[in-house]
Design a protein around this motif. Structure first.
Motif, PDB file in Angstrom:
ATOM      1  N   HIS A 133       0.819  -1.205   0.000  1.00  0.00           N
ATOM      2  CA  HIS A 133       0.000   0.000   0.000  1.00  0.00           C
ATOM      3  C   HIS A 133       0.858   1.262   0.000  1.00  0.00           C
ATOM      4  CE1 HIS A 133      -2.931  -3.045   1.254  1.00  0.00           C
ATOM      5  NE2 HIS A 133      -3.885  -2.199   0.872  1.00  0.00           N
ATOM      6  N   VAL A 134       1.867   1.293   0.838  1.00  0.00           N
ATOM      7  CA  VAL A 134       2.742   2.469   0.890  1.00  0.00           C
ATOM      8  C   VAL A 134       3.470   2.650  -0.436  1.00  0.00           C
ATOM      9  CG1 VAL A 134       4.770   3.472   2.000  1.00  0.00           C
ATOM     10  CG2 VAL A 134       3.022   2.335   3.384  1.00  0.00           C
ATOM     11  N   SER A 135       3.950   1.563  -1.005  1.00  0.00           N
ATOM     12  CA  SER A 135       4.669   1.639  -2.280  1.00  0.00           C
ATOM     13  C   SER A 135       3.763   2.154  -3.391  1.00  0.00           C
ATOM     14  CB  SER A 135       5.215   0.254  -2.656  1.00  0.00           C
ATOM     15  OG  SER A 135       6.051  -0.252  -1.646  1.00  0.00           O
ATOM     16  N   ALA A 136       2.541   1.649  -3.451  1.00  0.00           N
ATOM     17  CA  ALA A 136       1.614   2.054  -4.505  1.00  0.00           C
ATOM     18  C   ALA A 136       1.215   3.515  -4.354  1.00  0.00           C
ATOM     19  CB  ALA A 136       0.381   1.157  -4.477  1.00  0.00           C
ATOM     20  N   ILE A 137       0.903   3.934  -3.124  1.00  0.00           N
ATOM     21  CA  ILE A 137       0.496   5.322  -2.903  1.00  0.00           C
ATOM     22  C   ILE A 137       1.639   6.278  -3.230  1.00  0.00           C
ATOM     23  CG2 ILE A 137      -0.186   6.980  -1.126  1.00  0.00           C
ATOM     24  CD1 ILE A 137      -1.755   4.680   0.203  1.00  0.00           C
ATOM     25  N   ALA A 138       2.865   5.908  -2.870  1.00  0.00           N
ATOM     26  CA  ALA A 138       4.016   6.763  -3.166  1.00  0.00           C
ATOM     27  C   ALA A 138       4.221   6.907  -4.670  1.00  0.00           C
ATOM     28  CB  ALA A 138       5.267   6.180  -2.509  1.00  0.00           C
ATOM     29  N   MET A 151      -6.087  -4.796  -5.880  1.00  0.00           N
ATOM     30  CA  MET A 151      -7.150  -5.790  -6.010  1.00  0.00           C
ATOM     31  C   MET A 151      -6.641  -7.202  -5.759  1.00  0.00           C
ATOM     32  SD  MET A 151      -9.271  -4.368  -9.322  1.00  0.00           S
ATOM     33  CE  MET A 151     -10.234  -5.879  -9.424  1.00  0.00           C
ATOM     34  N   THR A 152      -5.451  -7.502  -6.234  1.00  0.00           N
ATOM     35  CA  THR A 152      -4.935  -8.863  -6.118  1.00  0.00           C
ATOM     36  C   THR A 152      -4.037  -9.057  -4.905  1.00  0.00           C
ATOM     37  OG1 THR A 152      -2.993  -8.364  -7.486  1.00  0.00           O
ATOM     38  CG2 THR A 152      -4.998  -9.097  -8.621  1.00  0.00           C
ATOM     39  N   GLY A 153      -3.485  -7.952  -4.375  1.00  0.00           N
ATOM     40  CA  GLY A 153      -2.541  -8.071  -3.273  1.00  0.00           C
ATOM     41  C   GLY A 153      -1.182  -8.547  -3.701  1.00  0.00           C
ATOM     42  N   ASN A 154      -0.928  -8.573  -5.000  1.00  0.00           N
ATOM     43  CA  ASN A 154       0.354  -9.036  -5.529  1.00  0.00           C
ATOM     44  C   ASN A 154       1.109  -7.833  -6.087  1.00  0.00           C
ATOM     45  OD1 ASN A 154       2.512 -10.272  -6.766  1.00  0.00           O
ATOM     46  ND2 ASN A 154       1.274 -11.752  -7.913  1.00  0.00           N
ATOM     47  N   ALA A 155       2.301  -7.571  -5.574  1.00  0.00           N
ATOM     48  CA  ALA A 155       3.074  -6.410  -6.009  1.00  0.00           C
ATOM     49  C   ALA A 155       3.445  -6.498  -7.482  1.00  0.00           C
ATOM     50  CB  ALA A 155       4.334  -6.274  -5.154  1.00  0.00           C
ATOM     51  N   LYS A 156       3.583  -7.692  -8.000  1.00  0.00           N
ATOM     52  CA  LYS A 156       3.946  -7.835  -9.417  1.00  0.00           C
ATOM     53  C   LYS A 156       2.852  -7.311 -10.340  1.00  0.00           C
ATOM     54  CE  LYS A 156       5.014 -12.263  -9.122  1.00  0.00           C
ATOM     55  NZ  LYS A 156       5.492 -13.612  -9.532  1.00  0.00           N
ATOM     56  N   ASP A 157       1.625  -7.291  -9.858  1.00  0.00           N
ATOM     57  CA  ASP A 157       0.519  -6.808 -10.686  1.00  0.00           C
ATOM     58  C   ASP A 157       0.568  -5.296 -10.890  1.00  0.00           C
ATOM     59  OD1 ASP A 157      -0.503  -9.296 -11.138  1.00  0.00           O
ATOM     60  OD2 ASP A 157      -1.873  -9.242  -9.429  1.00  0.00           O
ATOM     61  N   PHE A 158       1.404  -4.603 -10.114  1.00  0.00           N
ATOM     62  CA  PHE A 158       1.609  -3.178 -10.365  1.00  0.00           C
ATOM     63  C   PHE A 158       2.168  -2.949 -11.770  1.00  0.00           C
ATOM     64  CE2 PHE A 158       4.537   0.462 -10.372  1.00  0.00           C
ATOM     65  CZ  PHE A 158       3.679   1.485 -10.008  1.00  0.00           C
ATOM     66  N   VAL A 197      10.951 -11.341 -22.144  1.00  0.00           N
ATOM     67  CA  VAL A 197      11.707 -11.388 -20.888  1.00  0.00           C
ATOM     68  C   VAL A 197      10.780 -11.230 -19.685  1.00  0.00           C
ATOM     69  CG1 VAL A 197      13.480 -10.241 -19.518  1.00  0.00           C
ATOM     70  CG2 VAL A 197      13.810 -10.532 -21.976  1.00  0.00           C
ATOM     71  N   LEU A 198       9.847 -10.280 -19.768  1.00  0.00           N
ATOM     72  CA  LEU A 198       9.054  -9.931 -18.593  1.00  0.00           C
ATOM     73  C   LEU A 198       7.965 -10.954 -18.266  1.00  0.00           C
ATOM     74  CD1 LEU A 198       8.611  -6.055 -18.968  1.00  0.00           C
ATOM     75  CD2 LEU A 198      10.118  -7.316 -17.417  1.00  0.00           C
ATOM     76  N   PHE A 199       7.271 -11.482 -19.258  1.00  0.00           N
ATOM     77  CA  PHE A 199       6.141 -12.352 -18.958  1.00  0.00           C
ATOM     78  C   PHE A 199       6.559 -13.651 -18.269  1.00  0.00           C
ATOM     79  CE2 PHE A 199       3.668  -9.553 -21.669  1.00  0.00           C
ATOM     80  CZ  PHE A 199       2.433  -9.567 -21.048  1.00  0.00           C
ATOM     81  N   PRO A 200       7.641 -14.319 -18.686  1.00  0.00           N
ATOM     82  CA  PRO A 200       8.078 -15.488 -17.896  1.00  0.00           C
ATOM     83  C   PRO A 200       8.490 -15.118 -16.470  1.00  0.00           C
ATOM     84  CG  PRO A 200       9.020 -15.557 -20.092  1.00  0.00           C
ATOM     85  CD  PRO A 200       8.393 -14.207 -19.935  1.00  0.00           C
ATOM     86  N   LEU A 201       9.180 -13.976 -16.316  1.00  0.00           N
ATOM     87  CA  LEU A 201       9.578 -13.551 -14.976  1.00  0.00           C
ATOM     88  C   LEU A 201       8.374 -13.226 -14.106  1.00  0.00           C
ATOM     89  CD1 LEU A 201      12.684 -11.282 -15.701  1.00  0.00           C
ATOM     90  CD2 LEU A 201      12.656 -13.572 -14.699  1.00  0.00           C
ATOM     91  N   TYR A 202       7.304 -12.752 -14.754  1.00  0.00           N
ATOM     92  CA  TYR A 202       6.084 -12.438 -13.996  1.00  0.00           C
ATOM     93  C   TYR A 202       5.577 -13.685 -13.263  1.00  0.00           C
ATOM     94  CZ  TYR A 202       1.186 -11.274 -13.119  1.00  0.00           C
ATOM     95  OH  TYR A 202      -0.041 -11.084 -12.523  1.00  0.00           O
ATOM     96  N   TRP A 203       5.744 -14.843 -13.872  1.00  0.00           N
ATOM     97  CA  TRP A 203       5.251 -16.082 -13.268  1.00  0.00           C
ATOM     98  C   TRP A 203       6.285 -16.709 -12.333  1.00  0.00           C
ATOM     99  CZ3 TRP A 203       0.289 -16.562 -13.680  1.00  0.00           C
ATOM    100  CH2 TRP A 203      -0.371 -16.059 -14.814  1.00  0.00           C
ATOM    101  N   TRP A 204       7.565 -16.521 -12.622  1.00  0.00           N
ATOM    102  CA  TRP A 204       8.583 -17.278 -11.897  1.00  0.00           C
ATOM    103  C   TRP A 204       9.298 -16.475 -10.820  1.00  0.00           C
ATOM    104  CZ3 TRP A 204      10.839 -19.050 -17.200  1.00  0.00           C
ATOM    105  CH2 TRP A 204       9.935 -19.948 -17.790  1.00  0.00           C
TER     106      TRP A 204
END
Length: 282
Positions: free
Chosen positions: A70-75, A113-120, A188-195
């Motif tokens: 939350h702090v990271s997203a608001i900042a 919504m998801t609580g996952n920082a990667k979804d930012f 590069v990014l989409f595989p890292l998103y999962w792993w």
């Protein structure tokens, strides 16, 4: 001294038309400078890149330190709004800053919504993938996207499609470059998103913000610098308007002159008819 620099014996230095024409190398340098300025205008320049990278960098930095989503997203959202406010205060172009705010806002919503920082970073990834496909599809369709973006900047609009084939070819090459580079970034990014874990994925995402963009802009500059110069359709329209105004002014002046001539002829005819009658009365 090259053959371009050496004066020829049959060229008169007093010829004003020859003196007014720039040397080929000077014209090439001028065209490159115009291309560079247009690219900076279209893609936001150094400031636009800073505004693109700062929110994501702040997000991943704060999340790395305290793991507080939350702090990271608001900042991140707050710094995006500050960047827009600075542009508004200085009355600068805000399109790049506003696009950054919308991207960060979507990222904040997804992450919350998801609580996952990667979804930012997920909305930006999806946008990058869609943009890559748009570059490729429009190029295959004969209307390369980079030409649609830069045409108005170069004041040529869509004249390159039918009147400037060399420029259309350069736009096609540039669009292919953008599409393939962005697809490589997605690969590069989409595989890292999962792993990868959120922290490592965030730093990789930030690291891949600018280098692919700079490579695509550089290749675009290379292709366009070697292409024929753009056709300034705005200047053509202005010239046509001036010519039309001059034509109308000429027609109006001719009509007025004809009216004056007819009036003079009628006056002379009237006097000619009145003179004999006067002598007879005398």
């Amino acid at each position: 001294m090259t053959s371009v620099d050496k004066p020829t014996t049959d060229q008169s230095p007093a010829d004003p038309s020859a003196a007014a024409q720039p040397a080929p190398d000077q014209q090439a340098q001028a065209d490159k400078a115009v291309t560079e300025a247009a690219l900076f205008e279209a893609f936001g320049g150094v400031r636009g890149m800073i505004e693109t990278i700062v929110p994501g960098l702040l997000f991943v930095t704060i999340f790395t330190v305290n793991k507080n989503l939350h702090v990271s997203a608001i900042a991140a959202l707050a710094v995006s709004l500050v960047l827009v406010a600075v542009r508004l205060i200085r009355r600068d172009t805000v399109k790049h800053a506003f696009s950054g705010v919308f991207g960060v806002a979507f990222g904040v919503v997804f992450a919350m919504m998801t609580g996952n920082a990667k979804d930012f970073y997920l909305p930006g990834m999806l946008y990058t993938l869609g943009l890559a496909l748009a570059y490729i599809v429009t190029t295959l369709a004969g209307v390369p996207l980079i030409g649609l973006i830069l045409g108005p900047v170069f004041k040529e609009n869509l004249s390159w499609r039918t009147r400037n084939p060399g420029r259309k070819k350069a736009y096609a090459k540039a669009s292919w470059a953008w599409g393939l580079i962005l697809l490589g970034k997605c690969a590069v990014l989409f595989p890292l998103y999962w792993w990868a874990d959120p922290t490592k994925f965030g730093w990789v995402s930030v690291a891949l913000k600018i280098p692919p963009f700079l490579l695509a802009v550089y290749l675009t500059w290379v292709f366009l610098a070697k292409a024929p110069p753009p056709i300034d359709v705005f200047a053509e329209m202005e010239a046509e308007e001036k010519a039309e105004k001059a034509r109308r002014a000429g027609l109006q002046a001719g009509a007025q002159a004809q009216e004056r001539a007819e009036a003079q002829e009628a006056h002379e005819a009237h006097e000619a008819q009145a003179q004999p009658r006067g002598r007879t009365d005398a």
